[in-house]
Design an enzyme around this catalytic site. Structure first.
Site, PDB file in Angstrom:
ATOM      1  N   CYS A 114       0.805  -1.235   0.000  1.00 44.79           N
ATOM      2  CA  CYS A 114       0.000   0.000   0.000  1.00 44.79           C
ATOM      3  C   CYS A 114       0.833   1.278   0.000  1.00 44.79           C
ATOM      4  CB  CYS A 114      -0.956  -0.001   1.181  1.00 44.79           C
ATOM      5  SG  CYS A 114      -2.212  -1.270   0.991  1.00 44.79           S
ATOM      6  N   HIS A 254      -3.253   7.297   2.564  1.00 47.61           N
ATOM      7  CA  HIS A 254      -3.635   6.000   2.011  1.00 47.61           C
ATOM      8  C   HIS A 254      -4.977   5.606   2.622  1.00 47.61           C
ATOM      9  CE1 HIS A 254      -3.766   1.919   0.805  1.00 47.61           C
ATOM     10  NE2 HIS A 254      -3.583   1.439   2.025  1.00 47.61           N
ATOM     11  N   ASN A 284     -10.012  -0.073  -0.260  1.00 46.90           N
ATOM     12  CA  ASN A 284      -8.558   0.028  -0.325  1.00 46.90           C
ATOM     13  C   ASN A 284      -8.086  -0.491  -1.683  1.00 46.90           C
ATOM     14  OD1 ASN A 284      -5.793  -0.228  -0.086  1.00 46.90           O
ATOM     15  ND2 ASN A 284      -5.835  -1.282   1.885  1.00 46.90           N
TER      16      ASN A 284
END
Ligand code: ACO
Length: 327
Positions: A114, A254, A284
């Protein structure tokens, strides 16, 4: 020395929308749990045989070139951050270049889960600052649905598919990527990983039976590390650039969990109306979350705005970037 400025941004998400209501019919979960624990309402899923992350990455890059009126032959370098490459090799960056007609330049993938986009942005920045290249594209593209176990309620509600791309160009007006920090701690490897499919556990009947080709996450442990490290690295980059919360126009975090985002913003002294948030729409999307945020908020950004990007992901990897918006 010129700085590397983001001079354009484009994003792409596939059409199919997987809602919390549909997930309720697939696993033992409910909209209330998903919304209160994560902030996610829906995510986009790439359907169709033979389509990987490159499909979405190429849409983002093609859109970027068109929007900026830049021809493929003007691009000097393309870096793709992805944890879900189409193949083990060739890399997804090579495929994206082929799909959009970019030829004979360097292109390669970065894998930092990520934090991938922040890593790739940091690398792309170096090529501009050294004067080697003048047009560098950084893409974040992930088809998380390819490695999500839709029988595991603890992970399947979290992820979505998408891509975002930015153009980096030299700038001498004091705007651009002014600082970045990337970090990792490999001792976090067992808390968040896709165990099989690489060289340690190549695909076999056994790895498939054990469901090792899907994301495994020890959610609560990752949560604790994510909250601490995203907040720490954001505070570090603000401190060393003499920024207080009121100097920051936007936090670009994020999008893994709204609670992690809220905790980071709180630590930085940033009110929620200055925090980019689209987790409710996309979930996500791993390397795509930060460029998709920039894409969604592009019309609200002003030249000179101070942005702090922050990310945390598998590895563990994490990082932050300080950007003065260039347009
Ligand atoms: N629906 C209903 N109940 C659920 C669900 C679900 N989808 N998932 C878990 N539960 C249950 C659990 O079984 C548990 O039940 P129990 O108490 O009876 O055992 C309870 O809900 C609480 O579960 P926790 O895992 O403790 O829930 P938590 O509040 O920690 O939230 C989450 C889980 C959302 C995964 C959170 O831990 C998180 O966000 N972690 C970090 C994610 C992250 O930042 N990842 C890094 C980036 S990802 C990458 O790099 C690829």
């Amino acid at each position: 020395m010129s700085k590397a400025a983001i001079t354009g941004i484009h994003g792409y998400v596939p059409d199919y929308i997987l809602t919390n209501a549909e997930l309720e019919r697939m696993v033992d979960t409910n909209d209330e749990w998903i919304t209160s624990r994560t902030g996610i309402k829906e995510r986009h899923i790439l359907k169709g045989e033979g389509m990987g992350s490159s499909h979405m990455g190429s849409k983002a890059v093609a859109g970027l070139l068109e929007k900026m009126n830049i021809k493929p032959e003007q691009v000097d370098l393309l870096i793709c951050a992805t944890t879900t490459p189409d193949y083990v090799f060739p890399c997804t960056a090579n495929l994206i270049c082929d799909m959009v007609g970019i030829r004979n330049i360097g292109s390669f993938d970065i894998q930092a889960a990520c934090s991938g986009f922040l890593y790739a942005l940091t690398i792309g920045t170096q090529f501009i600052e050294t004067g080697k290249y003048r047009k560098v594209i950084v893409v974040g593209a992930d088809k998380m649905s390819a490695i999500t176990d839709y029988t595991d309620r603890t992970t399947c509600v979290l992820f979505g598919d998408g891509a975002g791309a930015v153009m980096l160009e030299p700038n001498d007006e004091g705007v651009g990527v002014l600082d970045s920090i990337i970090k990792s701690d490999g001792s976090g490897q067992n808390h968040l990983l896709q165990k099989a499919g690489g060289s340690r556990y190549p695909p076999s009947h056994e790895t498939v039976e054990k469901r090792w080709h899907y994301v495994y996450q020890d959610g609560p442990s990752v949560f604790k590390f994510a909250v601490k490290n995203m907040a720490d690295v954001s505070a570090e980059i603000m401190e060393r650039n003499h920024l207080s919360g009121s100097d920051v126009a936007w936090l670009v975090p994020h999008q893994a969990n709204k609670r992690i985002i809220d905790a980071t913003a709180h630590r930085m002294g940033i009110e929620s109306d200055r925090v980019m948030l689209n987790i409710h729409k996309y979930g996500n999307t791993t390397a795509a979350t930060i460029p998709l945020c920039l894409f969604d908020y592009e019309s609200q950004l002003k030249k000179g705005d101070n942005l702090i990007m922050a990310a945390f992901g598998g590895g563990f990897t994490w990082g932050a970037a300080y950007i003065k918006w260039a347009y």
